[in-house]
Design a protein around this motif. Structure first.
Motif, PDB file in Angstrom:
ATOM      1  N   GLN A 178      -2.882  14.451 -20.224  1.00 53.64           N
ATOM      2  CA  GLN A 178      -2.608  13.103 -20.725  1.00 53.64           C
ATOM      3  C   GLN A 178      -1.379  12.508 -20.030  1.00 53.64           C
ATOM      4  OE1 GLN A 178      -2.032  12.879 -24.957  1.00 53.64           O
ATOM      5  NE2 GLN A 178      -1.604  10.702 -24.911  1.00 53.64           N
ATOM      6  N   LEU A 179      -0.338  13.308 -19.850  1.00 54.87           N
ATOM      7  CA  LEU A 179       0.866  12.840 -19.175  1.00 54.87           C
ATOM      8  C   LEU A 179       0.568  12.487 -17.720  1.00 54.87           C
ATOM      9  CD1 LEU A 179       3.862  12.227 -19.078  1.00 54.87           C
ATOM     10  CD2 LEU A 179       4.294  14.681 -18.795  1.00 54.87           C
ATOM     11  N   ALA A 180      -0.234  13.294 -17.054  1.00 52.76           N
ATOM     12  CA  ALA A 180      -0.622  12.997 -15.674  1.00 52.76           C
ATOM     13  C   ALA A 180      -1.400  11.685 -15.606  1.00 52.76           C
ATOM     14  CB  ALA A 180      -1.436  14.139 -15.087  1.00 52.76           C
ATOM     15  N   ASN A 181      -2.267  11.467 -16.579  1.00 52.01           N
ATOM     16  CA  ASN A 181      -3.029  10.214 -16.634  1.00 52.01           C
ATOM     17  C   ASN A 181      -2.114   9.015 -16.878  1.00 52.01           C
ATOM     18  OD1 ASN A 181      -5.421  11.525 -16.174  1.00 52.01           O
ATOM     19  ND2 ASN A 181      -6.047  11.549 -18.312  1.00 52.01           N
ATOM     20  N   ARG A 229       1.067   8.817 -16.011  1.00 46.42           N
ATOM     21  CA  ARG A 229       1.780   8.595 -14.751  1.00 46.42           C
ATOM     22  C   ARG A 229       0.900   7.838 -13.762  1.00 46.42           C
ATOM     23  NH1 ARG A 229       3.059  14.423 -14.627  1.00 46.42           N
ATOM     24  NH2 ARG A 229       5.049  14.631 -15.707  1.00 46.42           N
ATOM     25  N   ALA A 230      -0.345   8.290 -13.647  1.00 49.79           N
ATOM     26  CA  ALA A 230      -1.276   7.658 -12.713  1.00 49.79           C
ATOM     27  C   ALA A 230      -1.508   6.192 -13.074  1.00 49.79           C
ATOM     28  CB  ALA A 230      -2.597   8.413 -12.688  1.00 49.79           C
ATOM     29  N   ARG A 231      -1.706   5.923 -14.343  1.00 50.04           N
ATOM     30  CA  ARG A 231      -1.945   4.554 -14.807  1.00 50.04           C
ATOM     31  C   ARG A 231      -0.730   3.664 -14.509  1.00 50.04           C
ATOM     32  NH1 ARG A 231      -4.706   5.567 -18.983  1.00 50.04           N
ATOM     33  NH2 ARG A 231      -3.010   6.497 -20.161  1.00 50.04           N
ATOM     34  N   PHE A 232       0.464   4.164 -14.830  1.00 43.66           N
ATOM     35  CA  PHE A 232       1.698   3.426 -14.565  1.00 43.66           C
ATOM     36  C   PHE A 232       1.861   3.161 -13.067  1.00 43.66           C
ATOM     37  CE2 PHE A 232       6.180   3.322 -13.408  1.00 43.66           C
ATOM     38  CZ  PHE A 232       6.692   2.377 -14.282  1.00 43.66           C
ATOM     39  N   ALA A 233       1.677   4.201 -12.254  1.00 40.19           N
ATOM     40  CA  ALA A 233       1.849   4.070 -10.805  1.00 40.19           C
ATOM     41  C   ALA A 233       0.837   3.086 -10.216  1.00 40.19           C
ATOM     42  CB  ALA A 233       1.729   5.427 -10.129  1.00 40.19           C
ATOM     43  N   PHE A 234      -0.409   3.179 -10.646  1.00 44.64           N
ATOM     44  CA  PHE A 234      -1.434   2.268 -10.119  1.00 44.64           C
ATOM     45  C   PHE A 234      -1.094   0.820 -10.441  1.00 44.64           C
ATOM     46  CE2 PHE A 234      -5.389  -0.078 -10.138  1.00 44.64           C
ATOM     47  CZ  PHE A 234      -5.914   0.275  -8.902  1.00 44.64           C
ATOM     48  N   LYS A 235      -0.695   0.582 -11.664  1.00 42.76           N
ATOM     49  CA  LYS A 235      -0.330  -0.774 -12.090  1.00 42.76           C
ATOM     50  C   LYS A 235       0.845  -1.303 -11.265  1.00 42.76           C
ATOM     51  CE  LYS A 235       1.621  -3.071 -16.070  1.00 42.76           C
ATOM     52  NZ  LYS A 235       2.314  -2.814 -17.305  1.00 42.76           N
ATOM     53  N   GLU A 236       1.876  -0.483 -11.101  1.00 45.29           N
ATOM     54  CA  GLU A 236       3.064  -0.900 -10.357  1.00 45.29           C
ATOM     55  C   GLU A 236       2.757  -1.154  -8.883  1.00 45.29           C
ATOM     56  OE1 GLU A 236       6.350  -1.434 -11.433  1.00 45.29           O
ATOM     57  OE2 GLU A 236       5.461  -1.333 -13.428  1.00 45.29           O
ATOM     58  N   VAL A 237       2.048  -0.241  -8.261  1.00 50.87           N
ATOM     59  CA  VAL A 237       1.767  -0.362  -6.825  1.00 50.87           C
ATOM     60  C   VAL A 237       0.802  -1.505  -6.556  1.00 50.87           C
ATOM     61  CG1 VAL A 237       0.801   0.808  -4.798  1.00 50.87           C
ATOM     62  CG2 VAL A 237       2.326   2.038  -6.346  1.00 50.87           C
ATOM     63  N   SER A 238      -0.225  -1.659  -7.360  1.00 50.16           N
ATOM     64  CA  SER A 238      -1.167  -2.762  -7.130  1.00 50.16           C
ATOM     65  C   SER A 238      -0.489  -4.114  -7.343  1.00 50.16           C
ATOM     66  CB  SER A 238      -2.418  -2.624  -7.998  1.00 50.16           C
ATOM     67  OG  SER A 238      -2.101  -2.625  -9.365  1.00 50.16           O
ATOM     68  N   GLY A 239       0.426  -4.196  -8.287  1.00 49.48           N
ATOM     69  CA  GLY A 239       1.189  -5.435  -8.483  1.00 49.48           C
ATOM     70  C   GLY A 239       2.048  -5.762  -7.287  1.00 49.48           C
ATOM     71  N   LEU A 240       2.681  -4.750  -6.698  1.00 48.62           N
ATOM     72  CA  LEU A 240       3.492  -4.971  -5.498  1.00 48.62           C
ATOM     73  C   LEU A 240       2.621  -5.388  -4.327  1.00 48.62           C
ATOM     74  CD1 LEU A 240       6.003  -1.978  -5.510  1.00 48.62           C
ATOM     75  CD2 LEU A 240       6.462  -4.361  -6.042  1.00 48.62           C
ATOM     76  N   LYS A 241       1.478  -4.764  -4.190  1.00 47.57           N
ATOM     77  CA  LYS A 241       0.572  -5.080  -3.079  1.00 47.57           C
ATOM     78  C   LYS A 241       0.161  -6.547  -3.124  1.00 47.57           C
ATOM     79  CE  LYS A 241      -2.232  -4.240   0.331  1.00 47.57           C
ATOM     80  NZ  LYS A 241      -1.756  -4.134   1.682  1.00 47.57           N
ATOM     81  N   LYS A 242      -0.093  -7.063  -4.318  1.00 41.62           N
ATOM     82  CA  LYS A 242      -0.500  -8.458  -4.463  1.00 41.62           C
ATOM     83  C   LYS A 242       0.652  -9.424  -4.183  1.00 41.62           C
ATOM     84  CE  LYS A 242      -3.991  -7.689  -7.986  1.00 41.62           C
ATOM     85  NZ  LYS A 242      -4.301  -7.831  -9.410  1.00 41.62           N
TER      86      LYS A 242
END
Length: 122
Positions: A4-7, A9-22
C-alpha cells in the motif's frame, strides 16, 4: 502495508511528475536529470548535505521543485510537519533514527519520481 505504501508513493510521484511535464516542458529534461542523479548524491554525500544542496538552490526551478515535492511527501507521511518549520531546519534537529527514516523514505520516493520522469521525457 508495504504494498500500500509503495502504491501511495507511485500515485504521488505520477501526479507530481505528470503535472510538471504539462506545465514545465522546457525545464522537464533538467528535472529528469536531477531526479536521476539525486539518489547517488544522497548516498555519496549524505542526506543532510544533499538536501542542503536543494535548499541552497531553491530559486532554480528543478531543485526548488524537487525540494518542495520531497517536503510535501514527507509531510504527507507524517515524517515532517511543515507548519512548524522548513524541512532543512527539521532535518538538522533530528535524531539518527529519524534521520535514517527520512533518508530511506526520500530514496524510495526518488525511485518512483525517476521512473516516471524517464518514462515521460519523450
Amino acid at each position: 502495508m508495504r504494498k500500500q505504501l509503495a502504491n501511495e508513493r507511485a500515485r504521488f510521484a505520477f501526479k507530481e511528475v505528470s503535472g510538471l511535464k504539462k506545465n514545465l516542458k522546457k525545464e522537464f529534461s533538467r528535472y529528469r536529470s536531477l531526479v536521476r542523479s539525486f539518489p547517488a548524491m544522497i548516498l555519496t554525500n549524505g542526506y543532510g548535505s544533499a538536501m542542503a544542496f536543494l535548499f541552497s538552490k531553491q530559486k532554480t526551478s528543478s531543485e526548488g521543485l524537487l525540494y518542495i515535492q520531497l517536503s510535501k511527501w514527507l509531510n504527507e507521511r507524517s515524517l515532517f510537519k511543515s507548519h512548524k518549520e522548513d524541512l532543512m531546519e527539521y532535518i538538522t534537529e533530528q535524531s539518527q533514527d529519524v534521520y535514517r527514516q527520512l533518508t530511506s523514505e526520500t530514496l524510495a520516493l526518488l525511485e518512483w519520481l525517476k521512473r516516471f520522469a524517464e518514462g515521460m521525457d519523450r
